[in-house]
Design an enzyme around this catalytic site. Structure first.
Site, PDB file in Angstrom:
ATOM      1  N   VAL A  38       0.934  -1.286  -0.017  1.00 53.57           N
ATOM      2  CA  VAL A  38       0.073   0.068  -0.240  1.00 53.57           C
ATOM      3  C   VAL A  38       0.743   1.335  -0.120  1.00 53.57           C
ATOM      4  CG1 VAL A  38      -1.726   1.413   1.207  1.00 53.57           C
ATOM      5  CG2 VAL A  38      -1.842  -1.046   1.154  1.00 53.57           C
TER       6      VAL A  38
ATOM      7  N   LYS B 238      15.771  -2.610   2.093  1.00 53.44           N
ATOM      8  CA  LYS B 238      14.654  -2.405   1.164  1.00 53.44           C
ATOM      9  C   LYS B 238      14.934  -0.887   0.723  1.00 53.44           C
ATOM     10  CE  LYS B 238      10.634  -3.417   2.318  1.00 53.44           C
ATOM     11  NZ  LYS B 238       9.330  -3.638   3.031  1.00 53.44           N
TER      12      LYS B 238
ATOM     13  N   GLU C 187      -7.494   2.277   1.398  1.00 54.04           N
ATOM     14  CA  GLU C 187      -7.070   1.865   0.007  1.00 54.04           C
ATOM     15  C   GLU C 187      -8.101   0.484  -0.659  1.00 54.04           C
ATOM     16  OE1 GLU C 187      -5.794  -1.173  -0.751  1.00 54.04           O
ATOM     17  OE2 GLU C 187      -5.678  -2.117   1.167  1.00 54.04           O
TER      18      GLU C 187
ATOM     19  N   ARG D 106      -6.141  -3.776  -5.696  1.00 49.31           N
ATOM     20  CA  ARG D 106      -6.019  -5.178  -6.044  1.00 49.31           C
ATOM     21  C   ARG D 106      -4.665  -5.538  -6.482  1.00 49.31           C
ATOM     22  NH1 ARG D 106     -10.373  -5.332 -10.659  1.00 49.31           N
ATOM     23  NH2 ARG D 106      -9.251  -3.738 -11.288  1.00 49.31           N
TER      24      ARG D 106
ATOM     25  N   ASN E  86     -14.789  -5.278   1.377  1.00 44.89           N
ATOM     26  CA  ASN E  86     -14.148  -6.555   0.946  1.00 44.89           C
ATOM     27  C   ASN E  86     -14.849  -7.823   1.418  1.00 44.89           C
ATOM     28  OD1 ASN E  86     -11.891  -5.346  -0.207  1.00 44.89           O
ATOM     29  ND2 ASN E  86     -10.466  -5.517   1.402  1.00 44.89           N
TER      30      ASN E  86
ATOM     31  N   PHE F 238     -16.347 -10.685  -9.664  1.00 40.26           N
ATOM     32  CA  PHE F 238     -16.379 -11.694  -8.666  1.00 40.26           C
ATOM     33  C   PHE F 238     -17.467 -12.621  -8.439  1.00 40.26           C
ATOM     34  CE2 PHE F 238     -14.335  -7.916  -7.007  1.00 40.26           C
ATOM     35  CZ  PHE F 238     -13.094  -8.549  -6.827  1.00 40.26           C
ATOM     36  N   LEU F 239     -18.080 -12.958  -9.768  1.00 38.62           N
ATOM     37  CA  LEU F 239     -18.865 -14.441  -9.820  1.00 38.62           C
ATOM     38  C   LEU F 239     -18.253 -15.537 -10.546  1.00 38.62           C
ATOM     39  CD1 LEU F 239     -22.479 -12.897 -10.770  1.00 38.62           C
ATOM     40  CD2 LEU F 239     -21.714 -13.803  -8.418  1.00 38.62           C
TER      41      LEU F 239
ATOM     42  N   CYS G 242      -5.859  -9.218   1.777  1.00 35.16           N
ATOM     43  CA  CYS G 242      -7.174  -8.575   2.039  1.00 35.16           C
ATOM     44  C   CYS G 242      -8.232  -9.315   2.555  1.00 35.16           C
ATOM     45  CB  CYS G 242      -7.404  -7.786   1.025  1.00 35.16           C
ATOM     46  SG  CYS G 242      -6.216  -6.421   0.768  1.00 35.16           S
TER      47      CYS G 242
ATOM     48  N   ARG H 240       0.138 -15.151   0.439  1.00 30.98           N
ATOM     49  CA  ARG H 240      -0.689 -15.174   1.622  1.00 30.98           C
ATOM     50  C   ARG H 240      -1.958 -15.771   1.395  1.00 30.98           C
ATOM     51  NH1 ARG H 240       0.621  -9.207   3.432  1.00 30.98           N
ATOM     52  NH2 ARG H 240       0.604  -8.992   1.021  1.00 30.98           N
TER      53      ARG H 240
END
Length: 441
Positions: free
Chosen positions: A11, A35, A149, A152, A206, A247-248, A258, A325
């Site tokens: 993010v 980093k 946020e 995706r 979400n 999302f189907l 998330c 994850r």
């Protein structure tokens, strides 16, 4: 505006790069020196298409920098963004340790009145708590703005510039107007709310999307028993504007950083106010069961998986990311290993992350075709283009037993049959009609 972004994870980095791209002076701060050194060279710690090009462009034009020294970064700073992680604790609640530490550091280094924008996903009430928490540690006025946020992974660059809305929550009207100006060049609708509403919008959004996924997976399970094809059902449902097609897509459930974390956190938030969120409990349960679907099908097909070899194609929880994850692939691999099977696997970008978790318990391959060679079956878990466009005839020629379990419904069943491959796809009722054993949840 001069902006400091604390945290260079997914993010924070995308936010910082995007703010620089629309004209702000941005310094991203992180305590990880290695980093920061890599970021200064335009090397991203995350796999996100397009982000390194934007980093390099904005570093070169002088609008983007990276530091480990917060005090130095805050010199002439106007606005601070908090974008540190809020990982899930064992009870499902969000761990606020890192954001509290960052807030303390900010309070100690502030030299003037400051707007602090919280990008981290935090439980309802956290921003109001942070307002008091920081203010008690500094004589300078603090105005907290919640700015959740909605990125995706894999398409975050597109989302940040072409999103549906920007949500800003605050008590201070002046701070809200300032943040509207900060975000003005994104040319995305801005919706202003109270602090608590902004926090809830993130979790509710979400959780609702996760609900759509679990719902269509339940419909897919019924399709298998009735002879319907979930692909046709989803397409027909999605044509209804009240429902929409997003999302189907049935499959083996959601994963990533998330949905699992946010649904668990929202369940905990509900519990904290003594509300039993029955629907969300079911959503989470359905998703857990869906992760087991393909292996249960394989057990019904083979009887015993011991001493068999399987390919698991795809390790990331979705294409165009290296994020593993809560990835379904990890659950599937663990189940196969527990059954005594040998596992070969391949993913275009997530192999290194997976090796840290799986070690030498599985065989990592250089291509999908190498992974399926001499196997008794293959599980398609992530719909990478490289995997969905495999040469099916070549795969069939390499496999010992030509059986493919498709967890993402990304292959044409007629092409599979033409290649001589026995094909099972979640929600394909025509497969069930041709078999005599029951659908396995």
């Amino acid at each position: 505006m001069n902006i400091v972004v604390i945290g260079t994870g997914y993010v924070g980095l995308v936010t910082g790069v995007a703010l620089a791209e629309i004209g702000h002076q941005v310094c991203c701060v992180d305590i990880d020196a290695y980093k920061i050194e890599q970021l200064q060279k335009s090397i991203s710690p995350i796999y996100e298409p397009g982000i390194e090009e934007l980093m390099e462009q904005n570093i070169n034009n002088g609008r983007l920098s990276f530091k480990t020294d917060l005090q130095q970064a805050m010199h002439e700073c106007d606005i601070i963004y908090l974008a540190v992680g809020t990982p899930q604790k064992e009870d499902g609640s969000a761990n606020l340790e890192y954001i509290k530490a960052a807030a303390t550091d900010v309070a100690k280094t502030m030299t003037k009145e400051m707007i602090i924008v919280v990008k981290s996903t935090v439980p309802v009430g956290t921003n109001r708590y942070l307002q008091t928490f920081i203010q008690e540690q500094t004589p300078h006025k603090v105005s907290i703005v919640s700015n959740p946020e909605f990125l995706r992974e894999g398409v975050a660059i597109r989302d940040v510039f072409y999103g549906d809305r920007i949500v800003l929550g605050a008590d201070n009207k002046v701070a809200l107007r300032t943040m509207e100006e900060v975000n003005g060049n994104f040319n995305i609708p801005i919706y202003t709310t109270a602090l608590e509403s902004a926090e809830m919008i993130k979790y509710a959004s979400n959780a609702f999307l996760a609900t759509k996924i679990s719902f269509i997976n339940e419909i897919a399970n019924i399709c298998e028993k009735t002879g319907a094809d979930i692909r046709e059902v989803s397409a027909g449902m999605g044509m209804d504007k009240r429902i929409g097609s997003a999302f189907l897509q049935a499959g083996i459930g959601y994963g990533g950083s998330c949905f699992p974390k946010d649904t668990a956190a929202l369940l905990q938030i509900a519990g904290d106010v003594d509300y039993d969120f029955h629907l969300l409990k079911s959503v989470i349960w359905v998703n857990t069961m869906q992760h087991q679907k393909l292996v249960n099908r394989a057990k019904a097909y083979y009887g015993d998986l011991k001493n068999l070899t399987f390919a698991v194609l795809g390790l990331a929880f979705k294409p165009n990311t290296d994020d593993i994850r809560e990835a379904a692939a990890l659950s599937i691999i663990e189940m196969l290993l527990d059954e005594g099977a040998t596992v070969k696997t391949y993913d275009p970008v997530a192999m290194e992350n997976a090796q840290r978790v799986l070690g030498d318990r599985v065989i990592f391959c250089n291509t999908a075709e190498e992974a399926v060679a001499e196997t008794d079956g293959a599980f398609v878990v992530t719909e990478w283009q490289e995997i969905t466009q495999m040469d099916l005839n070549e795969c069939a020629a390499r496999m010992k037993q030509t059986v493919i379990f498709d967890g993402r419904l990304c292959f044409d069943k007629e092409k599979m049959l033409d290649a001589g491959i026995e094909y099972y796809a979640i929600g394909d009722g025509t497969y069930e009609k041709n078999k005599n054993y029951e659908t396995v949840y």
